[in-house]
Design a protein around this motif. Sequence first.
Motif, PDB file in Angstrom:
ATOM      1  N   ARG A 148       0.799  -1.216   0.000  1.00 52.96           N
ATOM      2  CA  ARG A 148       0.000   0.000   0.000  1.00 52.96           C
ATOM      3  C   ARG A 148       0.837   1.275   0.000  1.00 52.96           C
ATOM      4  O   ARG A 148       0.311   2.362   0.084  1.00 52.96           O
ATOM      5  CB  ARG A 148      -0.909   0.013   1.229  1.00 52.96           C
ATOM      6  CG  ARG A 148      -1.851  -1.168   1.273  1.00 52.96           C
ATOM      7  CD  ARG A 148      -2.936  -0.918   2.248  1.00 52.96           C
ATOM      8  NE  ARG A 148      -3.769  -2.085   2.448  1.00 52.96           N
ATOM      9  CZ  ARG A 148      -4.829  -2.114   3.225  1.00 52.96           C
ATOM     10  NH1 ARG A 148      -5.203  -1.043   3.876  1.00 52.96           N
ATOM     11  NH2 ARG A 148      -5.541  -3.213   3.369  1.00 52.96           N
ATOM     12  N   ARG A 195       4.605   6.457   7.740  1.00 55.12           N
ATOM     13  CA  ARG A 195       3.840   7.249   6.783  1.00 55.12           C
ATOM     14  C   ARG A 195       2.508   6.562   6.514  1.00 55.12           C
ATOM     15  O   ARG A 195       2.456   5.352   6.278  1.00 55.12           O
ATOM     16  CB  ARG A 195       4.611   7.410   5.472  1.00 55.12           C
ATOM     17  CG  ARG A 195       3.888   8.304   4.454  1.00 55.12           C
ATOM     18  CD  ARG A 195       4.756   8.650   3.253  1.00 55.12           C
ATOM     19  NE  ARG A 195       5.098   7.471   2.469  1.00 55.12           N
ATOM     20  CZ  ARG A 195       6.316   6.940   2.403  1.00 55.12           C
ATOM     21  NH1 ARG A 195       7.300   7.474   3.103  1.00 55.12           N
ATOM     22  NH2 ARG A 195       6.554   5.883   1.656  1.00 55.12           N
ATOM     23  N   PRO A 197      -1.253   6.567   4.240  1.00 47.75           N
ATOM     24  CA  PRO A 197      -1.694   6.956   2.895  1.00 47.75           C
ATOM     25  C   PRO A 197      -2.505   8.244   2.875  1.00 47.75           C
ATOM     26  O   PRO A 197      -2.671   8.849   1.818  1.00 47.75           O
ATOM     27  CB  PRO A 197      -2.537   5.757   2.444  1.00 47.75           C
ATOM     28  CG  PRO A 197      -2.974   5.098   3.704  1.00 47.75           C
ATOM     29  CD  PRO A 197      -1.854   5.299   4.675  1.00 47.75           C
ATOM     30  N   SER A 198      -3.012   8.666   4.033  1.00 45.52           N
ATOM     31  CA  SER A 198      -3.770   9.916   4.113  1.00 45.52           C
ATOM     32  C   SER A 198      -3.692  10.446   5.533  1.00 45.52           C
ATOM     33  O   SER A 198      -3.392   9.705   6.477  1.00 45.52           O
ATOM     34  CB  SER A 198      -5.236   9.699   3.720  1.00 45.52           C
ATOM     35  OG  SER A 198      -5.899   8.909   4.690  1.00 45.52           O
ATOM     36  N   SER A 199      -3.981  11.722   5.696  1.00 55.43           N
ATOM     37  CA  SER A 199      -3.962  12.313   7.033  1.00 55.43           C
ATOM     38  C   SER A 199      -5.054  11.708   7.906  1.00 55.43           C
ATOM     39  O   SER A 199      -4.880  11.559   9.118  1.00 55.43           O
ATOM     40  CB  SER A 199      -4.143  13.833   6.942  1.00 55.43           C
ATOM     41  OG  SER A 199      -5.372  14.155   6.292  1.00 55.43           O
ATOM     42  N   PHE A 200      -6.182  11.333   7.297  1.00 55.92           N
ATOM     43  CA  PHE A 200      -7.267  10.727   8.066  1.00 55.92           C
ATOM     44  C   PHE A 200      -6.819   9.411   8.696  1.00 55.92           C
ATOM     45  O   PHE A 200      -7.045   9.164   9.884  1.00 55.92           O
ATOM     46  CB  PHE A 200      -8.481  10.475   7.172  1.00 55.92           C
ATOM     47  CG  PHE A 200      -9.536   9.621   7.834  1.00 55.92           C
ATOM     48  CD1 PHE A 200     -10.380  10.153   8.795  1.00 55.92           C
ATOM     49  CD2 PHE A 200      -9.664   8.272   7.511  1.00 55.92           C
ATOM     50  CE1 PHE A 200     -11.337   9.360   9.420  1.00 55.92           C
ATOM     51  CE2 PHE A 200     -10.614   7.478   8.125  1.00 55.92           C
ATOM     52  CZ  PHE A 200     -11.457   8.024   9.080  1.00 55.92           C
ATOM     53  N   VAL A 201      -6.167   8.553   7.897  1.00 49.98           N
ATOM     54  CA  VAL A 201      -5.707   7.266   8.413  1.00 49.98           C
ATOM     55  C   VAL A 201      -4.703   7.478   9.540  1.00 49.98           C
ATOM     56  O   VAL A 201      -4.785   6.844  10.601  1.00 49.98           O
ATOM     57  CB  VAL A 201      -5.085   6.411   7.290  1.00 49.98           C
ATOM     58  CG1 VAL A 201      -4.407   5.170   7.874  1.00 49.98           C
ATOM     59  CG2 VAL A 201      -6.150   5.999   6.289  1.00 49.98           C
ATOM     60  N   ASP A 231       1.687  11.961   6.667  1.00 54.46           N
ATOM     61  CA  ASP A 231       1.103  11.512   5.394  1.00 54.46           C
ATOM     62  C   ASP A 231       1.877  12.104   4.223  1.00 54.46           C
ATOM     63  O   ASP A 231       2.806  12.859   4.406  1.00 54.46           O
ATOM     64  CB  ASP A 231      -0.378  11.921   5.320  1.00 54.46           C
ATOM     65  CG  ASP A 231      -0.560  13.424   5.436  1.00 54.46           C
ATOM     66  OD1 ASP A 231      -0.748  14.077   4.403  1.00 54.46           O
ATOM     67  OD2 ASP A 231      -0.502  13.949   6.581  1.00 54.46           O
TER      68      ASP A 231
END
Length: 231
Positions: A148, A195, A197-201, A231
């Motif tokens: 991912r 790291r 994949p997104s700031s939300f995750v 992210d």
Amino acid sequence: MDLKRFTGPQAGSQKYDLLTAMAIAGLNGTPGFQTSMLRLIALVTARYNWKADEFTVGQRDLGKMWSVDERTVKREIKRLTTAQILLQLRPGVRGRVAAYRLNYAELYRLSAPHWHEVGPDFSARMESSHPQAEPQEQKIVRVDFRSRAEQPADLPQEPWARTLLRLSETEPGLHRNWFSALAFVSYDAGVLCLRAPSSFVGQYVMVHHLRPLQDMAQIEFPGLRRLIISD
């Protein structure tokens, strides 16, 4: 295999099934393994914290419970962790008692060949709620920890891969939905950088699932003081 916490209306019967699985795994082992499992069953029955899913009992107290000296306690805990029946969450340092968690997947794997010997009702119940996991070697081959996120090939990723493997065994649902999406960035001066994949995750993991992630990371990254997800 998703392993649920032993809480809620069915917790009592689930604990009895777990203890039965531990007992038959031990009874079908060597004399030394039988002793190890008997000691573990006594510990789990008396002192396991089901809500936190861990136990923290000092070696002196364990020695009293098991009627052995502290050296024997150390050897026993080492045997159980080496066999991956117990997973160390936090080491015992600076006067702090070590914390351990039962590795349910391994306990069910060891006992599965003998479920039918307990009775058809027990066997059917266990096969329904705890289907057999694939052998460890196959799991390692099939899990792609980089699927991912693109990561430089020269980074020291082995400890992170082992951390993900531990999480896949202890928290399979969280690993599948959240932890497997995290990529290793760096580890320096006790700070582990990952790291998302997104700031939300990243934010969701930090707010809701930091503890299990940190517990497993501390095993593979000695001296871990802080964990950062960007992210």
